[in-house]
Design a protein around this motif. Structure first.
Motif, PDB file in Angstrom:
ATOM      1  N   SER A 390       0.720  -1.149   0.126  1.00  0.00           N
ATOM      2  CA  SER A 390      -0.079   0.030  -0.053  1.00  0.00           C
ATOM      3  C   SER A 390       0.785   1.321  -0.031  1.00  0.00           C
ATOM      4  CB  SER A 390      -0.943  -0.014   1.412  1.00  0.00           C
ATOM      5  OG  SER A 390      -1.919  -1.167   1.162  1.00  0.00           O
ATOM      6  N   LEU A 391       2.111   1.212  -0.504  1.00  0.00           N
ATOM      7  CA  LEU A 391       3.053   2.030  -0.469  1.00  0.00           C
ATOM      8  C   LEU A 391       3.021   2.811  -2.049  1.00  0.00           C
ATOM      9  CD1 LEU A 391       5.282   3.512   1.346  1.00  0.00           C
ATOM     10  CD2 LEU A 391       6.790   2.332   0.290  1.00  0.00           C
ATOM     11  N   PHE A 392       2.705   4.057  -2.098  1.00  0.00           N
ATOM     12  CA  PHE A 392       2.525   4.734  -3.495  1.00  0.00           C
ATOM     13  C   PHE A 392       3.355   6.078  -3.046  1.00  0.00           C
ATOM     14  CE2 PHE A 392      -1.052   2.161  -3.638  1.00  0.00           C
ATOM     15  CZ  PHE A 392      -1.389   1.934  -4.787  1.00  0.00           C
ATOM     16  N   THR A 393       3.933   6.456  -4.242  1.00  0.00           N
ATOM     17  CA  THR A 393       4.833   7.762  -4.405  1.00  0.00           C
ATOM     18  C   THR A 393       3.978   8.478  -5.574  1.00  0.00           C
ATOM     19  OG1 THR A 393       6.784   7.003  -3.664  1.00  0.00           O
ATOM     20  CG2 THR A 393       6.901   8.998  -5.096  1.00  0.00           C
ATOM     21  N   PHE A 394       3.846   9.765  -5.246  1.00  0.00           N
ATOM     22  CA  PHE A 394       3.143  10.723  -6.033  1.00  0.00           C
ATOM     23  C   PHE A 394       3.740  11.867  -6.358  1.00  0.00           C
ATOM     24  CE2 PHE A 394       0.099   8.661  -3.384  1.00  0.00           C
ATOM     25  CZ  PHE A 394      -1.096   8.031  -4.618  1.00  0.00           C
ATOM     26  N   GLN A 395       3.941  11.949  -7.706  1.00  0.00           N
ATOM     27  CA  GLN A 395       4.644  13.329  -8.266  1.00  0.00           C
ATOM     28  C   GLN A 395       3.781  14.567  -8.300  1.00  0.00           C
ATOM     29  OE1 GLN A 395       5.489  14.391 -12.508  1.00  0.00           O
ATOM     30  NE2 GLN A 395       7.370  13.529 -11.925  1.00  0.00           N
ATOM     31  N   TYR A 396       3.946  15.367  -7.500  1.00  0.00           N
ATOM     32  CA  TYR A 396       3.342  16.676  -7.396  1.00  0.00           C
ATOM     33  C   TYR A 396       3.801  17.971  -7.889  1.00  0.00           C
ATOM     34  CZ  TYR A 396       0.320  14.746  -3.581  1.00  0.00           C
ATOM     35  OH  TYR A 396      -0.499  13.995  -2.899  1.00  0.00           O
ATOM     36  N   LEU A 397       2.972  18.702  -8.426  1.00  0.00           N
ATOM     37  CA  LEU A 397       3.468  20.237  -9.194  1.00  0.00           C
ATOM     38  C   LEU A 397       3.408  21.254  -7.908  1.00  0.00           C
ATOM     39  CD1 LEU A 397       1.504  20.128 -12.157  1.00  0.00           C
ATOM     40  CD2 LEU A 397       3.715  19.286 -11.939  1.00  0.00           C
ATOM     41  N   THR A 398       4.485  21.797  -7.480  1.00  0.00           N
ATOM     42  CA  THR A 398       4.367  22.951  -6.678  1.00  0.00           C
ATOM     43  C   THR A 398       3.775  24.214  -7.310  1.00  0.00           C
ATOM     44  OG1 THR A 398       6.477  23.971  -6.820  1.00  0.00           O
ATOM     45  CG2 THR A 398       6.397  21.963  -5.617  1.00  0.00           C
ATOM     46  N   PRO A 399       3.712  25.296  -6.505  1.00  0.00           N
ATOM     47  CA  PRO A 399       3.109  26.392  -7.122  1.00  0.00           C
ATOM     48  C   PRO A 399       4.287  27.324  -7.234  1.00  0.00           C
ATOM     49  CG  PRO A 399       2.346  26.300  -5.018  1.00  0.00           C
ATOM     50  CD  PRO A 399       2.815  25.230  -5.182  1.00  0.00           C
ATOM     51  N   PHE A 400       5.445  26.750  -7.436  1.00  0.00           N
ATOM     52  CA  PHE A 400       6.544  27.721  -7.282  1.00  0.00           C
ATOM     53  C   PHE A 400       7.376  27.455  -8.705  1.00  0.00           C
ATOM     54  CE2 PHE A 400       5.640  27.418  -2.671  1.00  0.00           C
ATOM     55  CZ  PHE A 400       5.792  28.799  -2.740  1.00  0.00           C
ATOM     56  N   GLN A 401       8.498  28.151  -9.151  1.00  0.00           N
ATOM     57  CA  GLN A 401       9.100  27.918 -10.315  1.00  0.00           C
ATOM     58  C   GLN A 401      10.517  26.870  -9.534  1.00  0.00           C
ATOM     59  OE1 GLN A 401      10.608  31.196 -12.596  1.00  0.00           O
ATOM     60  NE2 GLN A 401       8.813  32.380 -12.094  1.00  0.00           N
ATOM     61  N   PRO A 402      11.050  26.292 -10.389  1.00  0.00           N
ATOM     62  CA  PRO A 402      12.395  25.547  -9.915  1.00  0.00           C
ATOM     63  C   PRO A 402      13.270  26.278  -9.036  1.00  0.00           C
ATOM     64  CG  PRO A 402      11.607  24.782 -11.955  1.00  0.00           C
ATOM     65  CD  PRO A 402      10.996  25.868 -11.829  1.00  0.00           C
ATOM     66  N   ARG A 403      14.044  25.606  -8.350  1.00  0.00           N
ATOM     67  CA  ARG A 403      14.984  26.533  -7.618  1.00  0.00           C
ATOM     68  C   ARG A 403      15.988  26.658  -8.531  1.00  0.00           C
ATOM     69  NH1 ARG A 403      14.388  26.083  -1.758  1.00  0.00           N
ATOM     70  NH2 ARG A 403      12.714  24.578  -1.216  1.00  0.00           N
ATOM     71  N   GLU A 404      16.810  27.579  -8.269  1.00  0.00           N
ATOM     72  CA  GLU A 404      18.131  28.094  -9.222  1.00  0.00           C
ATOM     73  C   GLU A 404      19.239  26.957  -8.768  1.00  0.00           C
ATOM     74  OE1 GLU A 404      19.025  32.047  -8.810  1.00  0.00           O
ATOM     75  OE2 GLU A 404      17.456  32.684 -10.160  1.00  0.00           O
ATOM     76  N   THR A 405      20.069  26.761  -9.207  1.00  0.00           N
ATOM     77  CA  THR A 405      21.059  25.846  -8.987  1.00  0.00           C
ATOM     78  C   THR A 405      22.053  26.199  -7.804  1.00  0.00           C
ATOM     79  OG1 THR A 405      21.311  25.038 -11.309  1.00  0.00           O
ATOM     80  CG2 THR A 405      23.125  24.314  -9.652  1.00  0.00           C
ATOM     81  N   GLY A 406      22.026  25.468  -6.816  1.00  0.00           N
ATOM     82  CA  GLY A 406      22.702  26.048  -5.480  1.00  0.00           C
ATOM     83  C   GLY A 406      21.950  26.870  -4.748  1.00  0.00           C
TER      84      GLY A 406
END
Length: 638
Positions: A390-406
């Motif tokens: 019963s273990l599931f992994t879900f991919q979610y979209l955040t309401p933010f742009q991706p973090r800049e590298t570093g």
């Protein structure tokens, strides 16, 4: 009519406390406290919901609470729910396809005040299991967890439980929920050793007043809705593996209309909440007669993600866009005939061979959200541990742009924009329909997606399109006698089953697309060339459609980004058809329409109708002429 009520809940828990959510760990730690996409430390709303349900079920067995049906109605059915046929026939029995009527927000750590620091210097707590036979540490049972709070610290969690009800039902619901919350003994992901002991519960009930979004004056046939999400979003549900569900970046118009339909049913007290919105739905029809009558005819486009400061939807990258090997610029080959295409000196790369889409997304106005993974599991009722399989992994979209590298602080927000077009009808009726639409959504429409992500919205005037179209000047002279159509969303253009059955060896896509354009334009346009991809859409979407002899036939969709170059045979006639398609989307082909039973609306048997956002097009983008590969200045190419 019901009202949206919010029960604000304050829970005081005695540390130590840990609540993990399957997020990425750091070196030396087996379990981290949950961090929301905004960086705040929280306990998942699903954990509070599960603990409250467990408490209420215990109270039901002790006859100190509502019956089992009420618990199922509030929290939704479990897979193990098994009700006899006699109970199913009772009027009091709930419909087990209905979602939970209660919505739980995440519970934020309000005190003690702290920063979400995940550094290696974070305090740690070591746990070990003792072997009952040897009395020593059990092998492979050492766990190092993040210890944010010193033992004995009082930790305050703040969250909300929302539901639709009238005033009398609300009071009874709050009384039962408060009883259940007080019955909970501990919260968090660790059992025993005094972890997460719940010491105090405080609640405050608030009735949400209608929120009046910014609207525009004048004629209300077309407008845009801008969605700004407060929670992480799960859209669609593409299973890449047995226990991994991937989200889509685009919110389908059908999902938006489905969310609105469920909201209307809950607002008006219709049960079950997936009942169709039409004149037969008396509860909705009594409150919103025009909205109920025309709901299925309202066209809702897909919502595209953009940066928070943008005001118009982006453009789907055409499949005719190419990169010349050795050149970083993006060109277009839609206007190239076969002979000109062969003469190209460089090595052309179509999208299927692109290594990066970053420049193309920027060029066409897209801002994609940051993606995170969350792992969830069901808890076994007796052992109180993770239930097997019963273990599931879900991919979610955040309401933010991706973090800049570093960077750990780049949290620029994004939003999703959808266009709404009301059906053509008398102006007075259309005005009344617009008023009912605005009046309804202002009374608590705020949940969307598979996990009911909360959102705020605003109504805007339709903004000028990104990328100018000179469609208004469609003629044999100004556009080379051609109309270049780019699909902005997936489109159903032929019946895949019929095409496959009539094929001698391989399906003739050229003939299928030519037949479609001949049919929908009444011969005023003819297909010259096309750049297209196809995909299958099946599962529940096909099972609920028009199946023949109980066989399973998935739909074959032409993908968004496909390009069709049409020759104009009759400009005046073609102009009328293409203008209609630009406003209302491409219609279903006749071989699909004829299989829909008479007396049944198209959307009931085919989910890919233009009213749900499918078949959206852009015509004669200036891009095709400005970036025509044949007319570019010579540049050195390797």
């Amino acid at each position: 009519m019901n009202t949206l009520h919010e029960l604000q809940v304050e829970l005081t828990v005695r540390a130590p406390l840990i609540s993990g959510g399957g997020g990425d760990s750091i070196r030396g730690l087996n379990k981290l406290f949950i961090r929301r996409s905004d960086g705040r430390i929280a306990v998942n709303g699903s954990h509070i919901k599960g603990k409250l349900r467990e408490a209420l079920e215990e109270l039901v067995t002790k006859k100190a609470c509502q019956d089992e049906f009420s618990v199922i109605k509030w929290f939704g059915p479990e897979e193990s729910t098994n009700i006899s046929s006699n109970e199913q026939n009772q009027e009091t029995a709930p419909d087990y396809r209905t979602k939970s009527l209660l919505h739980f927000s995440d519970f934020i750590i309000a005190s003690p005040s702290m920063q979400a620091d995940c550094s290696a210097n974070q305090k740690r707590l070591t746990k070990v299991r003792i072997d009952s036979n040897t009395g020593t540490s059990k092998e492979q049972a050492l766990q190092i967890v993040e210890n944010l709070f010193d033992p004995g610290t009082q930790v305050t969690l703040l969250g909300t439980i929302s539901f639709f009800a009238n005033s009398s039902e609300a009071d009874a619901t709050v009384k039962t929920l408060l009883t259940g919350l007080k019955w909970i003994t501990a919260l968090g992901g660790s059992k025993g050793s005094g972890f997460g002991r719940l010491e105090r519960v405080r609640t405050t009930l608030r009735c949400s007043a209608p929120v009046f979004p910014q609207t525009h004056s004048g004629h209300h046939q077309e407008f845009s809705i801008h969605f700004e999400f407060l929670d992480d979003l799960l859209i669609g549900g593409i299973k890449k593996a047995t226990y991994f569900v991937e989200s889509e970046n685009i919110i389908p118009g059908g999902a938006i209309k489905g969310s609105l339909a469920r909201f209307l049913n809950r607002l008006c007290g219709t049960s079950p909440d997936w009942t169709a919105i039409d004149t037969n739905n008396s509860a909705v029809s009594d409150q919103f007669p025009q909205l109920a009558k025309y709901f299925s005819k309202i066209r809702c486009s897909h919502a595209f993600p953009v940066a928070i400061d943008r005001e118009h939807r982006p453009v789907t990258i055409p499949f005719s866009a190419v990169i010349v090997k050795g050149d970083k610029d993006i060109y277009d080959v839609a206007l190239l005939d076969q002979e000109s295409f062969i003469r190209q000196p460089g090595h052309l790369l179509f999208q299927i061979n692109w290594k990066s889409f970053e420049e193309a997304y920027r060029l066409f106005g897209w801002t994609l959200p940051e993606i995170i993974n969350k792992t969830r599991t069901a808890i076994h009722k007796k052992s109180k541990r993770a239930q097997d399989e019963s273990l599931f992994t879900f991919q979610y979209l955040t309401p933010f742009q991706p973090r800049e590298t570093g960077s750990a602080t780049c949290r620029e927000k994004i939003k999703w924009i959808a266009d709404i077009r009301l059906p053509d009808c008398e102006q007075e009726v259309q005005q009344k329909l617009a008023e009912e639409f605005f009046s309804a959504i202002q009374q608590g429409w705020r949940y969307l997606g598979k996990r009911d992500a909360r959102f705020n919205f605003s109504i805007r005037e339709p903004e000028p399109k990104a990328f100018h179209e000179h469609f208004e000047e469609l003629s044999l002279e100004t556009c080379d006698g051609q109309a270049i159509v780019v699909l902005q969303t997936d489109t159903l253009m032929f019946d895949g089953k019929t095409l496959a059955e009539n094929a001698t060896h391989f399906p003739d896509l050229q003939a299928a697309y030519k037949q479609f354009w001949d049919e929908v334009t009444d011969g005023s346009c003819e297909l010259i060339r096309f750049f297209a991809r196809q995909k299958l859409a099946g599962g529940y979407q096909a099972k609920n459609s028009f199946q023949l002899h109980e066989h399973y036939y998935p739909f074959v969709l032409t993908e968004a980004g496909s390009v069709f170059v049409l020759g104009i045979k009759n400009p005046d006639k073609a102009d009328n058809f293409l203008e209609q398609f630009r406003q209302s989307g491409l219609p279903l082909p006749s071989d699909i329409k004829k299989r829909i039973p008479k007396g049944t609306e198209d959307w009931q048997k085919c989910p890919f109708v233009p009213e749900n956002g499918y078949g959206e097009i852009r015509i004669n983008l200036e891009w095709h002429w400005l970036r025509d590969l044949n007319n570019q200045p010579e540049t050195p190419r390797s």
